[in-house]
Scaffold this active site. Structure first.
Site, PDB file in Angstrom:
ATOM      1  N   ASP A  59      15.814   5.231  -7.933  1.00  0.00           N
ATOM      2  CA  ASP A  59      14.503   5.877  -7.998  1.00  0.00           C
ATOM      3  C   ASP A  59      14.402   6.855  -9.157  1.00  0.00           C
ATOM      4  O   ASP A  59      13.562   6.710 -10.046  1.00  0.00           O
ATOM      5  CB  ASP A  59      14.217   6.594  -6.679  1.00  0.00           C
ATOM      6  CG  ASP A  59      12.830   7.205  -6.652  1.00  0.00           C
ATOM      7  OD1 ASP A  59      11.861   6.482  -6.911  1.00  0.00           O
ATOM      8  OD2 ASP A  59      12.716   8.414  -6.371  1.00  0.00           O
ATOM      9  N   CYS A 106       0.820  -1.219   0.000  1.00  0.00           N
ATOM     10  CA  CYS A 106       0.000   0.000   0.000  1.00  0.00           C
ATOM     11  C   CYS A 106       0.851   1.263   0.000  1.00  0.00           C
ATOM     12  O   CYS A 106       0.535   2.246   0.680  1.00  0.00           O
ATOM     13  CB  CYS A 106      -0.954  -0.015   1.194  1.00  0.00           C
ATOM     14  SG  CYS A 106      -2.096  -1.405   1.174  1.00  0.00           S
ATOM     15  N   LYS A 135       9.472   0.181 -10.331  1.00  0.00           N
ATOM     16  CA  LYS A 135      10.910   0.362 -10.566  1.00  0.00           C
ATOM     17  C   LYS A 135      11.564   0.958  -9.306  1.00  0.00           C
ATOM     18  O   LYS A 135      10.861   1.547  -8.473  1.00  0.00           O
ATOM     19  CB  LYS A 135      11.133   1.245 -11.807  1.00  0.00           C
ATOM     20  CG  LYS A 135      10.422   2.606 -11.762  1.00  0.00           C
ATOM     21  CD  LYS A 135      11.196   3.610 -10.948  1.00  0.00           C
ATOM     22  CE  LYS A 135      10.375   4.748 -10.485  1.00  0.00           C
ATOM     23  NZ  LYS A 135      11.049   5.523  -9.415  1.00  0.00           N
ATOM     24  N   SER A 138      -1.547  -6.092   2.382  1.00  0.00           N
ATOM     25  CA  SER A 138      -0.508  -5.364   3.088  1.00  0.00           C
ATOM     26  C   SER A 138       0.013  -6.273   4.190  1.00  0.00           C
ATOM     27  O   SER A 138      -0.431  -7.426   4.321  1.00  0.00           O
ATOM     28  CB  SER A 138      -1.072  -4.059   3.668  1.00  0.00           C
ATOM     29  OG  SER A 138      -0.025  -3.300   4.259  1.00  0.00           O
TER      30      SER A 138
END
Length: 364
Positions: A188, A15, A103, A39
């Site tokens: 990131d 989540c 990713k 979750s």
């Protein structure tokens, strides 16, 4: 909102904040539906369902195993920390669940290959959740850059992805924790930069990758800022060079510029368009200085491309189309997206190796 009675049924594994955006995209896509959320606690899954106004018929689970055992889930969207991808991606594939993976895909290409081997062995579709590939603007940019007369040969590329995380982010976010996302800004933000460069070069690997010695690390050794250059050697006199900059401690950028032998392309928002319903870029071809160099003979064209759905919904639609081919028509999974991700992963690994090796060139 499914356009037929047999949409691809998604389970959301985790989540994270980005899962809210993808949940909305699944709802918007005409061939997909959310049927389950998991979750680490049932309460968190319930909170996610309420916050995102999911149907009361959606199954809510307090463990990822329960979701993967749900026979009504065709595919999973997995926005877990990168360090958890290997375990859960392999398990999802073994359970026959098609995989839309957030990713960066993996901590290195060895782990990526283990996940992909599992997907191939179990006949499931793989795609990473880089949304910008699926915007129609991306196809339009590729169309213009592929024209040898308008654009010519790619000579130079620069891409950037940066944002200011702030003190709370830099202290507590999973993207700065070595045990969760050890690649930091490289994984990131750099994933987008590398992906855009490799997309421009039609996924052709560079000859060398060299990190620039301006890397900033936090106290745990996680990358907060890095820059690298990529070089393609060729028999032609002029070769191709690309650079990128990614950071958690710089102002917001999402830029891509490409210089060809006959044209140039600039886009400021390639990752997330300024406007959800359309996106633009600037394109110039055959530009020259006028007499006495007091101006130019032409200005760049401002090109706008409209889109019916947000790019993330178009990603879901394309992924679901591929999954339906496997599920309903017995087709083999499309390997194009896996190859795209693997090339990005290889270059990202090379940047990390260059940093760790004292900024020496890494040959691919």
């Amino acid at each position: 909102m499914a356009e037929n009675e047999n949409p691809i049924r998604f389970g959301i594994m985790g989540c994270a904040e980005i899962a809210r955006k993808v949940s909305r995209a699944i709802h918007t896509s005409p061939n997909a539906a959310v049927v389950a959320v998991a979750s680490r606690s049932a309460d968190k899954a319930k909170q996610f369902a309420v916050q995102n106004k999911l149907s009361p018929n959606v199954n809510l689970y307090g463990s990822y195993e329960e979701l993967l055992d749900d026979p009504f889930v065709d595919a999973v969207y997995m926005p877990l920390p990168t360090s958890l991808h290997a375990k859960w991606a392999v398990m999802a594939a073994q359970k026959g669940k098609h995989l839309l993976l957030e990713k960066p895909t993996a901590v290195d290409v060895k782990v990526f290959d283990e996940m992909l081997d599992s997907c191939e062995a179990n006949g499931v579709q793989f795609m990473d959740a880089s949304m910008w590939y699926h915007h129609p603007r991306t196809a339009k940019m590729k169309e213009l850059m592929s024209d040898p007369e308008l654009f010519g040969r790619v000579r130079a590329i620069h891409s950037s992805s940066s944002y200011t995380g702030g003190p709370q982010f830099l202290e507590n976010n999973i993207r700065v924790k070595p045990e969760l996302d050890s690649l930091g800004a490289l994984g990131d933000a750099g994933w987008y930069c590398i992906g855009a460069i490799m997309w421009t070069m039609n996924q052709k690997l560079p000859t060398t990758v060299t990190a620039i010695p301006t890397t900033v690390l936090n106290s745990s050794g996680v990358i907060l800022t890095c820059t690298a250059s990529l070089h393609w050697t060729a028999e032609e006199e002029e070769q191709t060079v690309a650079t990128f900059y990614c950071s958690f401690i710089a102002h917001e950028t999402m830029g891509l510029s490409v210089c060809g032998s006959n044209g140039t392309l600039f886009v400021e928002d390639f990752i997330i368009p300024f406007d959800e319903s359309c996106a633009g870029f600037r394109f110039s071809s055959g530009a020259k200085f006028v007499d006495m160099h007091i101006g130019w003979n032409s200005k760049p064209r401002e090109i706008e491309v409209a889109n019916e759905f947000p790019q993330e919904a178009m990603m879901i639609e394309e992924f679901s189309r591929l999954v339906k081919g496997v599920r309903d028509r017995g087709l083999r999974p499309d390997s194009t997206w896996a190859r795209t991700s693997r090339v990005t992963q290889l270059v990202m690994d090379a940047v990390k190796s260059s940093i760790d090796g004292g900024y020496k060139a890494v040959y691919l």
